[in-house]
Design a protein around this motif. Structure first.
Motif, PDB file in Angstrom:
ATOM      1  N   PHE A   1       7.383   2.235  -5.373  1.00  0.00           N
ATOM      2  CA  PHE A   1       5.943   2.199  -4.825  1.00  0.00           C
ATOM      3  C   PHE A   1       5.099   1.693  -5.962  1.00  0.00           C
ATOM      4  CE2 PHE A   1       1.626   3.996  -4.332  1.00  0.00           C
ATOM      5  CZ  PHE A   1       1.634   3.399  -2.808  1.00  0.00           C
TER       6      PHE A   1
ATOM      7  N   LEU B   1      -7.259  -7.146 -11.707  1.00  0.00           N
ATOM      8  CA  LEU B   1      -6.176  -6.858 -10.676  1.00  0.00           C
ATOM      9  C   LEU B   1      -6.205  -5.326 -10.163  1.00  0.00           C
ATOM     10  CD1 LEU B   1      -3.115  -8.673 -12.341  1.00  0.00           C
ATOM     11  CD2 LEU B   1      -4.920  -9.697 -10.741  1.00  0.00           C
TER      12      LEU B   1
ATOM     13  N   VAL C   1      -5.906  -2.297 -12.806  1.00  0.00           N
ATOM     14  CA  VAL C   1      -4.605  -2.443 -13.334  1.00  0.00           C
ATOM     15  C   VAL C   1      -4.357  -3.466 -14.393  1.00  0.00           C
ATOM     16  CG1 VAL C   1      -3.503  -0.394 -11.939  1.00  0.00           C
ATOM     17  CG2 VAL C   1      -3.594  -3.004 -11.263  1.00  0.00           C
TER      18      VAL C   1
ATOM     19  N   SER D   1      -4.606  -2.040  -7.984  1.00  0.00           N
ATOM     20  CA  SER D   1      -3.471  -1.307  -7.579  1.00  0.00           C
ATOM     21  C   SER D   1      -3.517  -1.530  -6.030  1.00  0.00           C
ATOM     22  CB  SER D   1      -3.201   0.009  -7.882  1.00  0.00           C
ATOM     23  OG  SER D   1      -2.363   0.634  -7.481  1.00  0.00           O
ATOM     24  N   GLY D   2      -2.350  -1.710  -5.396  1.00  0.00           N
ATOM     25  CA  GLY D   2      -2.234  -1.498  -3.979  1.00  0.00           C
ATOM     26  C   GLY D   2      -2.028  -0.129  -3.302  1.00  0.00           C
ATOM     27  N   SER D   3      -2.289   0.815  -4.292  1.00  0.00           N
ATOM     28  CA  SER D   3      -2.112   2.134  -4.071  1.00  0.00           C
ATOM     29  C   SER D   3      -3.197   2.925  -3.475  1.00  0.00           C
ATOM     30  CB  SER D   3      -1.749   3.144  -5.272  1.00  0.00           C
ATOM     31  OG  SER D   3      -2.724   3.000  -6.059  1.00  0.00           O
TER      32      SER D   3
ATOM     33  N   THR E   1       2.998  -1.809  -6.125  1.00  0.00           N
ATOM     34  CA  THR E   1       1.670  -1.777  -6.245  1.00  0.00           C
ATOM     35  C   THR E   1       0.821  -2.176  -7.249  1.00  0.00           C
ATOM     36  OG1 THR E   1       1.558   0.475  -6.430  1.00  0.00           O
ATOM     37  CG2 THR E   1       1.632  -0.205  -4.325  1.00  0.00           C
ATOM     38  N   ASN E   2       1.669  -2.375  -8.568  1.00  0.00           N
ATOM     39  CA  ASN E   2       0.890  -2.600  -9.754  1.00  0.00           C
ATOM     40  C   ASN E   2       1.460  -3.537 -10.475  1.00  0.00           C
ATOM     41  OD1 ASN E   2      -1.037  -0.246  -9.302  1.00  0.00           O
ATOM     42  ND2 ASN E   2       0.601   1.217  -9.892  1.00  0.00           N
ATOM     43  N   PRO E   3       0.727  -4.330 -11.434  1.00  0.00           N
ATOM     44  CA  PRO E   3       1.383  -5.482 -11.916  1.00  0.00           C
ATOM     45  C   PRO E   3       2.448  -4.934 -13.084  1.00  0.00           C
ATOM     46  CG  PRO E   3      -1.016  -5.372 -12.408  1.00  0.00           C
ATOM     47  CD  PRO E   3      -0.513  -4.147 -11.655  1.00  0.00           C
TER      48      PRO E   3
END
Lengths: 404, 187
Positions: free
Chosen positions: B173, A272, A264, A274-276, B177-179
């Motif tokens: 969310f 970087l 992302v 995503s934390g998804s 989770t994303n920049p």
């Protein structure tokens, strides 16, 4: 030059349409920028096989392509199939002819090519989906030291710069390329977003046999709940192999491929992610379970062994780009129509159509995801679409004639 | 002709309005451009007071029915006066609020009657980052966990699918989770 119908593109979709026009007695020509099956010749990696087994890959008038019905054709075999098919019914293919403009005229259309202009009464766009790779904008922020390859440009591990590889995208292309690189001994990181997990076989049969039998592949574009999503759905995580093996994120992870969330961002030399990832893995497992439930229900059978849920890998939200020698963009591709009137396209540059019928009377498209049915972009799907659109086209020619 | 009636579900969500908005805004992307605002005043020490009232969207200015004040402070273990949650906790509240709203909307759309929905949100946070005690520790969370307990007229797989879909459509969310590009300036 004059003809009744110009078909643009000599792949499976254009040839299927040509077969129906031929059978219906409609004069036409198939304009092909290269030769028959050009994309299968120049935009496929060496090990690639079809996702669909041979028994499925029927074309109009060709209901058995030969070979082991449960095997999967390689790209060069697909070229052979299309070549033989075009010859068998004498498809009027004009090779090495690139279309540069399609314009509506008082009596129909004018199709300009690098080899002269055609006047015709209807045009069928059958150029497929691989106009250009869809590469995220952040690709421009990657340093020049990093080799960048798209799934359409990827050929084999030996042509990817030595070292660790970041594969971005986990549909069929992404998982296959990640798998091949890993098997070639590469250190591989796979960035994962939305994906569709299915086992290669279930209850001893190929997953496509079940999808076919459940009627999933025949779901119509005007009946599906969310057509926009259905048309954008990533390809099934599958590989065609003689062993009929499943290829999913659980197997890749077990084989040493590092899984991360979507790529992302790029920040100070770091990628970087995503934390998804956890949500995408969970959603894909849930959807797979729903499909397998449907199959169990369909056969009325009790539970059988199912693929394990994908274990959640250790979270990774950033990695130094310097550790990679190459990035493979398996982030999809999209058709491009620089030769069409922009008024026929939507904001994203895709053709606006209703089941393959464009707003401009006499213009058609086929071979796109979910053109008319879920199977539309498969070799097994262009035939029925060509038949339906050919019937519509013949109706249009009749209407245009009586109006004249 | 027989008709299949979907069960009447009332989770207090106007799904028709949401689906209508989705269709309308797909055709009119300009109207879909919203701008959210929060106005903050420093009170004293680590205590600040943020008010949320007005926002822009659908091509016009709007206000909430009434303004909402969110206190921000640090707890006594941080040698503060604890006039309210730490801003990090307010982030957790935002995530829970966003996901839970999504669960209600998706459940209604899927014909699932909810009876109760509760969630516990936990974030792991190594505060050496914000204290500057260790340059290798980031300021933010190491990870966030949300655990839902849901009582609904649906089987476990359907409930899990609800929760998965609510994440897929959740703004907070995504924000976590994303920049996101953030610029801070002095007027």
């Amino acid at each position: 030059m004059r003809t009744t119908v110009v078909v643009i593109g000599g792949g499976q979709a254009g040839l299927a349409m040509s077969w129906w026009l031929d059978r219906t007695g409609v004069d036409h020509v198939v304009l092909e920028r290269g030769v028959v099956g050009q994309s299968w010749r120049e935009r496929r990696w060496h090990s690639l096989r079809l996702l669909t087994p041979n028994w499925m890959n029927q074309l109009p008038g060709l209901y058995d392509i030969g070979g082991d019905p449960d095997d999967y054709l390689g790209a060069t075999e697909v070229v052979g199939l299309l070549d033989g098919y075009a010859r068998a019914f004498g498809a009027p293919v004009l090779p090495h002819t690139t279309v540069v403009g399609v314009r509506q005229t008082a009596s129909g259309f004018r199709v300009d090519t690098d080899g002269g202009s055609w006047r015709c009464r209807a045009v069928v766009v059958a150029t497929g989906t691989e106009g250009a790779s869809r590469v995220p904008a952040l690709a421009a922020e990657l340093g020049g030291d990093l080799q960048q390859v798209t799934a359409l440009g990827y050929r084999e591990p030996g042509r990817v710069a030595p070292g660790a590889v970041l594969v971005v995208g986990a549909s069929a292309s992404g998982v296959q390329i990640a798998d091949e690189l890993r098997r070639a001994g590469r250190s591989v990181t796979l960035a994962v977003g939305d994906h569709v997990r299915v086992p290669r076989t279930y209850r001893g049969r190929d997953i496509y046999r079940w999808l076919d039998e459940l009627g999933v592949l025949d779901e119509r574009y005007d009946e599906v709940e969310d057509l926009v999503r259905a048309r954008r759905l990533p390809s099934l995580q599958l590989v065609g192999s003689p062993q009929r093996r499943s290829l999913d994120l659980a197997t890749l992870s077990a084989g040493g491929v590092q899984l991360t969330g979507r790529l992302v961002g790029i920040d100070r030399g770091r990628a970087l992610f995503s934390g998804s990832l956890a949500n995408f893995l969970k959603a894909a497992d849930l959807k797979q379970a729903r499909l397998l439930d449907r199959i169990d229900e369909h056969v009325g059978g009790g539970p059988v062994h199912r693929p394990e849920p994908t274990p959640l890998p250790p979270p990774v939200t950033e990695l130094e780009l310097a550790r990679f020698s190459a990035v493979v963009w398996a982030t999809g591709h999209q058709p491009r129509y620089p030769w069409l009137d922009p008024a026929l396209l939507d904001r994203r540059g895709a053709i606006r159509h209703d089941g393959g019928v464009l707003g401009a009377p006499g213009l058609y498209v086929l071979g796109l995801p979910f053109t008319r049915r879920r199977r539309s972009n498969l070799i097994a799907g262009v035939g029925p679409d060509a038949e339906a659109l050919c019937a519509h086209l013949v109706g249009h020619l009749g209407r245009a004639r009586s109006a004249a | 002709m027989s008709t299949v009636e979907s069960p009447v579900v009332d989770n207090g969500v106007n799904v028709e309005a949401l689906l209508g908005a989705r269709q309308a805004l797909a055709e009119a992307p300009e109207a879909a451009q919203f701008r959210w605002r929060a106005r903050c005043e420093w009170v004293n020490g680590t205590h600040s007071r943020t008010t949320v009232h007005d926002f822009f969207g659908l091509g016009a200015e709007h206000t909430h029915t009434s303004p909402t004040v969110i206190e921000g402070d640090h707890p006594e273990v941080f040698a503060s006066e604890d006039h309210g949650p730490t801003p990090t906790e307010t982030v957790l509240a935002a995530l829970a609020g966003c996901l839970t709203a999504g669960i209600a909307a998706v459940a209604t759309n899927r014909g699932i009657q909810l009876r109760s929905v509760s969630a516990v949100v936990e974030a792991d946070h190594d505060i050496r980052g914000i204290l500057g005690a260790d340059p290798d520790v980031r300021n933010g969370f190491d990870g966030v966990r949300v655990r839902y307990e849901i009582d609904a007229d649906a089987d476990r797989a359907a409930v899990e699918a609800l929760v998965a879909q609510s994440q897929k459509r959740s703004a907070v969310f995504d924000i976590l989770t994303n920049p996101t590009a953030v610029t801070v300036e002095v007027a």
